[in-house]
Design a protein around this motif. Structure first.
Motif, short mmCIF file in Angstrom:
data_model
loop_
_atom_site.label_atom_id
_atom_site.label_comp_id
_atom_site.label_asym_id
_atom_site.label_seq_id
_atom_site.Cartn_x
_atom_site.Cartn_y
_atom_site.Cartn_z
N VAL A 1 0.88 -1.17 0.00
CA VAL A 1 0.00 0.00 0.00
C VAL A 1 0.92 1.22 0.00
O VAL A 1 1.76 1.37 0.88
CB VAL A 1 -0.91 0.01 1.23
N THR A 2 0.78 2.07 -0.99
CA THR A 2 1.73 3.17 -1.16
C THR A 2 1.55 4.24 -0.09
O THR A 2 0.43 4.66 0.22
CB THR A 2 1.58 3.80 -2.55
N THR A 3 2.68 4.66 0.46
CA THR A 3 2.74 5.82 1.34
C THR A 3 3.63 6.87 0.67
O THR A 3 4.26 6.60 -0.35
CB THR A 3 3.28 5.46 2.73
N MET A 4 3.69 8.06 1.22
CA MET A 4 4.44 9.14 0.58
C MET A 4 5.93 8.82 0.55
O MET A 4 6.54 8.59 1.59
CB MET A 4 4.21 10.46 1.32
N PRO A 5 6.51 8.77 -0.64
CA PRO A 5 7.95 8.50 -0.72
C PRO A 5 8.76 9.46 0.15
O PRO A 5 8.40 10.62 0.33
CB PRO A 5 8.25 8.71 -2.21
N ILE A 6 9.83 8.95 0.68
CA ILE A 6 10.76 9.64 1.58
C ILE A 6 10.19 9.72 2.99
O ILE A 6 10.78 9.23 3.95
CB ILE A 6 11.15 11.05 1.09
N PHE A 7 9.01 10.31 3.14
CA PHE A 7 8.44 10.56 4.46
C PHE A 7 7.65 9.38 5.01
O PHE A 7 7.40 9.30 6.22
CB PHE A 7 7.55 11.80 4.41
N LYS A 8 7.20 8.50 4.16
CA LYS A 8 6.42 7.32 4.51
C LYS A 8 5.12 7.67 5.26
O LYS A 8 4.66 6.94 6.14
CB LYS A 8 7.26 6.33 5.34
N LEU A 9 4.53 8.80 4.92
CA LEU A 9 3.26 9.20 5.51
C LEU A 9 2.11 8.56 4.73
O LEU A 9 2.17 8.47 3.50
CB LEU A 9 3.11 10.73 5.48
N PRO A 10 1.06 8.12 5.40
CA PRO A 10 -0.07 7.51 4.68
C PRO A 10 -0.71 8.50 3.70
O PRO A 10 -0.83 9.70 3.99
CB PRO A 10 -1.05 7.15 5.80
N ILE A 11 -1.11 7.99 2.55
CA ILE A 11 -1.74 8.86 1.55
C ILE A 11 -3.05 8.27 1.03
O ILE A 11 -3.64 8.81 0.09
CB ILE A 11 -0.80 9.13 0.35
N HIS A 12 -3.52 7.15 1.64
CA HIS A 12 -4.77 6.64 1.12
C HIS A 12 -5.92 7.56 1.52
O HIS A 12 -5.77 8.44 2.36
CB HIS A 12 -5.01 5.17 1.50
N VAL A 13 -7.05 7.38 0.87
CA VAL A 13 -8.11 8.39 0.88
C VAL A 13 -8.65 8.67 2.27
O VAL A 13 -9.07 9.79 2.57
CB VAL A 13 -9.22 7.98 -0.11
N SER A 14 -8.63 7.69 3.16
CA SER A 14 -9.09 7.93 4.53
C SER A 14 -8.29 9.04 5.20
O SER A 14 -8.84 9.84 5.98
CB SER A 14 -9.01 6.65 5.35
N TYR A 15 -6.98 9.10 4.92
CA TYR A 15 -6.14 10.16 5.50
C TYR A 15 -6.40 11.49 4.81
O TYR A 15 -6.34 12.55 5.45
CB TYR A 15 -4.67 9.77 5.39
N LEU A 16 -6.69 11.45 3.51
CA LEU A 16 -7.04 12.69 2.81
C LEU A 16 -8.33 13.28 3.37
O LEU A 16 -8.47 14.50 3.49
CB LEU A 16 -7.19 12.43 1.32
N LEU A 17 -9.26 12.40 3.73
CA LEU A 17 -10.52 12.87 4.30
C LEU A 17 -10.31 13.51 5.67
O LEU A 17 -11.00 14.48 6.03
CB LEU A 17 -11.51 11.71 4.40
#
Length: 328
Positions: free
Chosen positions: A205-221
């Motif tokens: 499941v992809t997270t933000m490159p370098i920072f490894k922060l979650p980027i899936h839509v639940s976090y965007l919400l």
């Protein structure tokens, strides 16, 4: 110029499974919102001519009340994956025999409900283990999608525990929910597990490159409830970093990305569940459109097949293959 690939998947966790993991009473009655969320998501995808992967929980497939909703997913041409039978994030604690029973039961129920037998798996709560991977390979699966490379797993788990009424024993079962801190060191790029009976593609499941922060839509919400513009910028930054680092993103959706407080009041403990469905849909649709602008969106199965071709991975186990993952 041809766009790079990006896979899009939805973990079809049902209302009862969230209640069960949260320790809420009444989950045993298997309350469901599938009749609401599935048509809503299918209509959104159809307007964009997109095919994605739905990871289905076997227990839902075994219940007659959910058959029509699940069949509609397959009828619309989407891939159906295995998301376990009981949806227990402590799957990694199961014995090999229990894992085999869990996967087989889910496969049979999903095949009976949809007419499609899964070739891909994602563990509930990103739960996986060498025994799970070995059984997937033995059963002929093409890929696993259970790894979640982020350092924030323990933080998410603490929040979940803080908002729950779990006993000490239940917390012990869930002690690796969302993964350990060390998961953040895993690769973002797909790779191959070669130590089992056949090569198994791993699509994180992809997270933000370098920072490894979650980027899936639940976090965007979660960000979008304060500022939709901030959520859009955050996701745009993540996709830009993916392009720079040559990461083909695999983006995760959940049913609650498309359901609001006006749909399911019982799940108010989830972040962003104070928003009405219309606002959540607007943010989710914007994110999907951002992804589609830069990438060709495919199913997990199609993504795994492309990775397999790119790496020249044979179906049969290679006797001389190393016992470490090979990164793309």
């Amino acid at each position: 110029m041809k766009k790079p690939l990006a896979s899009l998947s939805l973990d079809l966790d049902n209302q009862w499974s969230y209640m069960k993991t949260h320790g809420d009473a009444g989950w045993e009655a298997f309350p469901s919102y599938l009749d609401i969320v599935v048509p809503r998501v299918l209509e959104l995808l159809a307007r964009r001519n997109l095919k994605i992967t739905f990871f289905v929980v076997g227990q839902d497939a075994a219940l007659q009340q959910n058959r029509a909703a699940l069949q509609s997913i397959a009828d619309a041409g989407h891939e159906v994956g295995n998301h376990s039978f009981h949806h227990e994030p402590w799957l990694h604690l199961y014995s090999p025999e229990q894992i085999a029973e869990e996967l087989a039961a889910a496969e049979e129920a999903i095949a009976a409900a949809t007419g499609a037998r899964p070739t891909g798996f994602r563990g509930p709560g990103f739960s996986f283990s060498p025994d799970v991977l070995a059984e997937l390979a033995r059963r002929g699966y093409d890929y696993d999608a259970s790894t979640f490379p982020t350092f924030l797993g323990p933080v998410a788990r603490l929040y979940y525990f803080f908002t729950s009424s779990l006993s000490r024993e239940e917390m012990a079962d869930r002690k690796q929910l969302f993964g350990k801190f060390s998961e953040g060191f895993r690769s973002l790029k797909p790779y191959v597990w070669r130590e089992f009976s056949r090569p198994l593609i791993e699509i994180p499941v992809t997270t933000m490159p370098i920072f490894k922060l979650p980027i899936h839509v639940s976090y965007l919400l979660y960000l979008g409830q304060y500022s939709p513009a901030l959520a859009a910028f955050y996701f745009r930054l993540a996709l830009t970093l993916c392009r720079i680092m040559r990461v083909e993103p695999s983006i995760l959706l959940h049913p609650l990305d498309f359901l609001g407080c006006d749909d399911v009041s019982e799940l108010s403990f989830f972040p962003a569940m104070g928003l009405p469905a219309a606002r959540k849909l607007a943010i989710a649709e914007r994110a999907i459109d951002q992804l589609a602008a830069s990438y060709e969106i495919v199913t997990m199965e199609q993504h795994a097949a492309a990775i397999r071709r790119r790496l020249g991975v044979r179906e049969e186990r290679e006797a001389s293959s190393p016992r470490v993952p090979t990164a793309v």
